[in-house]
Design an enzyme around this catalytic site. Structure first.
Site, PDB file in Angstrom:
ATOM      1  N   ARG A  23      37.269  29.724  28.913  1.00  0.00           N
ATOM      2  CA  ARG A  23      36.984  31.389  30.008  1.00  0.00           C
ATOM      3  C   ARG A  23      35.986  31.975  28.950  1.00  0.00           C
ATOM      4  O   ARG A  23      35.924  31.577  27.633  1.00  0.00           O
ATOM      5  CB  ARG A  23      38.592  31.656  29.784  1.00  0.00           C
ATOM      6  CG  ARG A  23      39.344  31.384  30.418  1.00  0.00           C
ATOM      7  CD  ARG A  23      40.462  31.271  29.946  1.00  0.00           C
ATOM      8  NE  ARG A  23      41.621  31.445  31.471  1.00  0.00           N
ATOM      9  CZ  ARG A  23      42.522  30.002  31.102  1.00  0.00           C
ATOM     10  NH1 ARG A  23      41.382  28.835  30.298  1.00  0.00           N
ATOM     11  NH2 ARG A  23      44.000  29.852  32.139  1.00  0.00           N
ATOM     12  N   HIS A  83      39.134  35.012  25.975  1.00  0.00           N
ATOM     13  CA  HIS A  83      40.828  34.636  26.039  1.00  0.00           C
ATOM     14  C   HIS A  83      40.651  33.343  26.255  1.00  0.00           C
ATOM     15  O   HIS A  83      41.989  32.758  26.798  1.00  0.00           O
ATOM     16  CB  HIS A  83      41.889  35.264  27.549  1.00  0.00           C
ATOM     17  CG  HIS A  83      41.675  36.691  27.773  1.00  0.00           C
ATOM     18  ND1 HIS A  83      42.760  37.125  27.146  1.00  0.00           N
ATOM     19  CD2 HIS A  83      40.723  37.581  28.037  1.00  0.00           C
ATOM     20  CE1 HIS A  83      42.686  38.525  27.024  1.00  0.00           C
ATOM     21  NE2 HIS A  83      41.850  38.813  27.636  1.00  0.00           N
ATOM     22  N   ASN A 137      47.754  42.492  28.696  1.00  0.00           N
ATOM     23  CA  ASN A 137      48.046  42.492  27.448  1.00  0.00           C
ATOM     24  C   ASN A 137      48.658  43.020  26.662  1.00  0.00           C
ATOM     25  O   ASN A 137      49.206  44.215  26.961  1.00  0.00           O
ATOM     26  CB  ASN A 137      46.659  43.797  26.938  1.00  0.00           C
ATOM     27  CG  ASN A 137      45.085  42.572  27.230  1.00  0.00           C
ATOM     28  OD1 ASN A 137      44.759  41.505  27.280  1.00  0.00           O
ATOM     29  ND2 ASN A 137      43.850  44.046  27.006  1.00  0.00           N
ATOM     30  N   PHE A 151      32.085  46.594  30.671  1.00  0.00           N
ATOM     31  CA  PHE A 151      32.798  45.440  29.855  1.00  0.00           C
ATOM     32  C   PHE A 151      31.591  44.138  29.200  1.00  0.00           C
ATOM     33  O   PHE A 151      32.643  43.452  28.390  1.00  0.00           O
ATOM     34  CB  PHE A 151      33.972  44.465  31.094  1.00  0.00           C
ATOM     35  CG  PHE A 151      34.781  43.287  30.374  1.00  0.00           C
ATOM     36  CD1 PHE A 151      35.812  43.878  29.547  1.00  0.00           C
ATOM     37  CD2 PHE A 151      34.626  41.834  30.858  1.00  0.00           C
ATOM     38  CE1 PHE A 151      36.617  42.937  29.687  1.00  0.00           C
ATOM     39  CE2 PHE A 151      35.964  41.391  30.223  1.00  0.00           C
ATOM     40  CZ  PHE A 151      36.960  41.698  29.427  1.00  0.00           C
ATOM     41  N   ARG A 172      38.194  44.183  37.902  1.00  0.00           N
ATOM     42  CA  ARG A 172      38.960  43.383  37.932  1.00  0.00           C
ATOM     43  C   ARG A 172      38.919  42.464  38.664  1.00  0.00           C
ATOM     44  O   ARG A 172      39.305  41.708  39.104  1.00  0.00           O
ATOM     45  CB  ARG A 172      40.385  44.171  36.810  1.00  0.00           C
ATOM     46  CG  ARG A 172      39.726  43.962  36.051  1.00  0.00           C
ATOM     47  CD  ARG A 172      40.546  43.985  34.402  1.00  0.00           C
ATOM     48  NE  ARG A 172      41.720  43.275  34.102  1.00  0.00           N
ATOM     49  CZ  ARG A 172      42.572  43.080  33.887  1.00  0.00           C
ATOM     50  NH1 ARG A 172      43.709  44.451  33.982  1.00  0.00           N
ATOM     51  NH2 ARG A 172      43.081  42.016  33.894  1.00  0.00           N
ATOM     52  N   TYR A 199      37.770  37.721  38.062  1.00  0.00           N
ATOM     53  CA  TYR A 199      38.572  37.314  37.822  1.00  0.00           C
ATOM     54  C   TYR A 199      38.187  35.969  38.937  1.00  0.00           C
ATOM     55  O   TYR A 199      38.069  35.255  38.752  1.00  0.00           O
ATOM     56  CB  TYR A 199      39.671  37.525  37.947  1.00  0.00           C
ATOM     57  CG  TYR A 199      40.262  38.657  36.775  1.00  0.00           C
ATOM     58  CD1 TYR A 199      39.753  39.595  36.184  1.00  0.00           C
ATOM     59  CD2 TYR A 199      41.471  37.755  35.562  1.00  0.00           C
ATOM     60  CE1 TYR A 199      40.202  40.668  35.583  1.00  0.00           C
ATOM     61  CE2 TYR A 199      41.107  38.866  34.491  1.00  0.00           C
ATOM     62  CZ  TYR A 199      41.196  39.900  34.392  1.00  0.00           C
ATOM     63  OH  TYR A 199      40.991  40.307  33.268  1.00  0.00           O
ATOM     64  N   ARG A 259      34.327  28.072  36.292  1.00  0.00           N
ATOM     65  CA  ARG A 259      35.355  27.685  35.074  1.00  0.00           C
ATOM     66  C   ARG A 259      36.406  26.528  35.975  1.00  0.00           C
ATOM     67  O   ARG A 259      35.984  25.998  35.448  1.00  0.00           O
ATOM     68  CB  ARG A 259      35.916  28.836  34.579  1.00  0.00           C
ATOM     69  CG  ARG A 259      36.662  28.557  33.540  1.00  0.00           C
ATOM     70  CD  ARG A 259      37.457  29.041  33.385  1.00  0.00           C
ATOM     71  NE  ARG A 259      38.994  30.037  33.198  1.00  0.00           N
ATOM     72  CZ  ARG A 259      39.911  29.102  33.668  1.00  0.00           C
ATOM     73  NH1 ARG A 259      40.121  28.617  32.813  1.00  0.00           N
ATOM     74  NH2 ARG A 259      40.928  28.992  34.612  1.00  0.00           N
TER      75      ARG A 259
END
Ligand code: HDD
Length: 694
Positions: free
Chosen positions: A74, A77, A150, A163, A361, A365, A372
């Site tokens: 990632r 995180h 979080n 970001f 966001r 994601y 990934r």
């Protein structure tokens, strides 16, 4: 799985995973094609000492598969630990939302939760000063809902377009890939010093919240303001809070750094061991409910600004449900690594707001999983697969797992009877919020106060929390090589609190700001960790230091009393095996002292027995163990001659959290109660530990 009762306890997700569980330890060894293998230890060669042959498909397959085992970690995180469990709402929230997992108190919705650090890579240690991720995937009957939060209620930046900047700044520097798992370096603080909106989150980062004792002992926050929508289409703003039953507790900084070497898997191991021991971690879900007509009722707080919280003094948190983690994954890669949380995974009745962080966001994601997890079919991976049926015209792509039947792969169609149909009700419907305005790139004026809530946080801390915050700023800025960056940060801190800025300045070699700023003086009763004590001492690790000649009755009484409360006493001696007790018996040792360290325990007990105490006094490791535990504000207890070991370690006669009983044998009840209470209090920061050498 065994009995029918056990089977009932399994969640629907657990049963779904049965479809893909395999036990490769049964039967013959085969290739990926199921062909039995005759030899997996020797390559096929031309002659006994000759070259390997290309036709050795088993060799090629084995090496190829090995070569491709890794996937990209990632981008943030990367280091994380996951567990299965369930969520159950206490009472129906149908007045607020139509989401059925929040309306049916009989439903246990399966979840998979992943906790993480942010900065370090996948192999970094668990205890850096960092934000912790708290991501919850709920496999609801209406599809997956991911609450990707979080352990801190605010974020560094206000707009998702920043970001990449904040992450580039905090990640290891690009020329030398230093530092791992740390924000104490020039690029991070350079960014902070030039981007004042970071000030609120950064003061949380400098507090002990950034070094949790356990994932099981930290709060979680949805951070953004969400929108709940009920069956009548009415919407309400909410903030989500997870509150741990065990309390919100932290390490101290020196301890956290040492744990990084002694047990880099400290938080991961703690979560795993607690679940294996049946001590299931539990959180209360709470919501702050803000009716739409109150949206603008909080001066200085725009609900769309992720750098602000809504003080609980103004809007209380209502407990609405419980989250329990009761099963460890079977396989780290298949589950914890491949789980893909997406902020865009929403269910009917839960919607987003126009918070520009949340909006970014909603894109990021899903996008990141494509790289990934190697393509668009990642939602078909077992850990990501919803329990709700999936039917649509998406098709093909790398790693497609399903074999779709029929020919109608478009909408509308008549060949497939028009299926799948767009349902008349029960679908996700975006809240029909009215929107208008010019297209522009502009931060809202209502986002402008970057200091007020940082000041609120500072004002709300206890004395010891303030001390830790000052020490953290001094440590972090002390690692910053460029003086002008340190000066700029101190300048910004002056807008938070003049005294704080002065104390930090003194520690990092810059001139304290001359101009005194005005602190608004407001406090919140909900920000200090001292108001989040939790319940009991279950799962607390207690080291019992022994040597030959130890007082067996004292050991037995103390360990039994602690075990009865769910704590985990471990008998440590210079070497593993057994020690001989004062009465000639034999006491099994849990581990040798040198394989452990005080930083891996919550408390230390030194039972009596003259010979045992004498041996421990002579043992520098044991003395250091005790002094270090004391310095880290942990409970330290002794019975009989054990007291002399505390003296030899340099501990004072009396201090908060120091529990002693003079006599031999089983100590009296008030000693036991004193010890249990001292452990339940977690740490005793009202000690004077500056002179303790550890
Ligand atoms: Fe993020 C991962 C939490 C802002 C982009 N984020 C990630 C994870 C957590 C958070 C817990 C790990 C999930 C897991 O365990 O797999 N992120 C947050 C919170 C934020 C936040 C609480 C602010 C309120 N994040 C944020 C922004 C962006 C991202 C503004 C991009 C515009 N985050 C990502 C990502 C990650 C991620 C790059 C990396 C791996 C992943 O998503 O799956 O897309």
């Amino acid at each position: 799985m065994g009995s029918a009762a056990q089977d009932r306890d399994r969640t629907a997700k657990d049963r779904q995973l049965d479809e893909v569980r395999v036990d490769p330890l049964q039967g013959a060894l085969t290739t990926d094609q199921g062909v039995p293998v005759d030899d997996t230890d020797n390559s096929l060669t031309a002659g006994e000492r000759g070259p390997s042959l290309l036709q050795d498909f088993h060799l090629r397959e084995k090496i190829t598969r090995f070569d491709h085992e890794r996937i990209p970690e990632r981008v943030v995180h990367a280091r994380g630990s996951g567990a299965h469990g369930y969520f159950q709402v206490h009472e129906s929230l149908e007045h607020l939302t139509s989401a059925n997992f929040l309306c049916d108190p009989t439903l246990r919705t399966p979840v998979f939760v992943r906790f993480s650090t942010v900065q370090g890579g996948r192999g970094s240690n668990d205890t850096p000063r960092d934000v912790r991720g708290f991501a919850v995937k709920l496999y609801t009957q209406e599809g997956n809902f991911d609450l990707v939060g979080n352990n801190m209620p605010v974020f560094f930046i206000q707009d998702g377009i920043k970001f990449p900047d904040v992450v580039h700044a905090v990640k290891p520097e690009i020329h030398n890939e230093i530092p791992t798992g740390a924000s104490a370096h020039d690029t991070f603080w350079d960014f902070v010093s030039l981007q004042p909106e970071t000030m609120h989150h950064v003061i949380w980062l400098m507090s002990d919240r950034a070094i949790p004792r356990s994932f099981r002992m930290m709060q979680g926050f949805g951070v953004h303001t969400f929108r709940l929508v009920n069956g009548a289409g009415e919407s309400t703003f909410v903030k989500f809070h997870w509150t741990p039953k065990l309390g919100t507790h932290s390490l101290v900084w020196d301890e956290a750094q040492k744990i990084g070497g002694k047990d880099p898997d400290f938080n991961r191991r703690d979560l795993w061991d607690a679940i294996e021991a049946g001590q299931y971690p539990e959180w209360e879900l709470g919501i702050q409910v803000i009716p739409p007509e109150q949206e603008f009722d909080f001066p200085g707080v725009d609900l769309l600004d992720a750098t602000k919280l809504v003080p609980e003094d103004l809007v209380p948190v209502t407990p609405v449900g419980r989250l329990v983690l009761d099963r460890n994954p079977d396989n780290f890669f298949a589950e914890t690594e491949q789980v893909a949380y997406c902020v865009n995974n929403l269910v009917p009745g839960i919607d987003v707001t126009d918070d520009p962080m949340m909006q970014a966001r909603m894109f990021s994601y899903l996008d990141t999983q494509l790289t990934r997890l190697g393509g668009p079919n990642f939602a078909q991976l077992p850990i990501n697969r919803p329990l709700a049926p999936v039917a649509n015209h998406q098709q093909d792509g790398f790693g497609q797992q399903s074999v779709r039947q029929g020919t109608a792969n478009y909408h509308p169609n008549s060949i497939g009877g028009g299926c799948p149909v767009v349902p008349g009700s029960g679908a996700f419907t975006h809240f029909p919020q009215h929107v208008e305005g010019p297209k522009l790139r502009k931060r809202p004026e209502s986002f402008a106060d970057h200091f007020g809530q940082a000041t609120l946080f500072w004002n709300s801390m206890s004395d010891w929390e303030k001390k830790h915050i000052v020490a953290a700023y001094r440590f972090e800025l002390g690692k910053v090589t460029r003086k002008e960056i340190r000066e700029r940060v101190v300048g910004l801190l002056n807008n938070v609190d003049h005294e704080l800025a002065g104390l930090v300045a003194q520690g990092v070699g810059v001139t304290p700001p001359a101009e005194a700023t005005v602190n608004h003086g407001a406090t919140s009763a909900f920000l200090s960790q001292t108001v989040l004590p939790g319940e009991g001492i279950a799962t607390r690790m207690v080291a019992v230091l022994v040597a030959d000649g130890v007082d067996a009755a004292a050991v037995e009484a103390v360990t039994e009393a602690l075990t009865a409360q769910g704590a985990v006493p471990e008998i440590l001696a210079a070497v593993d095996g057994t020690v001989t007790t004062a009465d000639g018996g034999s006491l099994p040792v849990t581990r040798s002292m040198t394989t452990m360290a005080s930083v891996l325990y919550d408390a230390v007990v030194v039972p009596g027995g003259a010979a045992s105490a004498e041996a421990l006094v002579a043992d520098g490791f044991a003395r250091h163990f005790i002094a270090e535990a004391y310095k880290h504000a942990k409970p330290v207890a002794a019975t009989g001659a054990g007291r002399s070991v505390l003296d030899a370690a340099g501990l004072p006669e009396a201090a908060p959290g120091l529990v002693a009983h003079d006599g031999d044998g089983a100590p009296p009840q008030d000693f036991v109660t004193g010890l249990v209470d001292a452990i339940a209090a977690h740490r005793h920061h009202d000690r004077d530990v500056d002179a303790i050498a550890a």
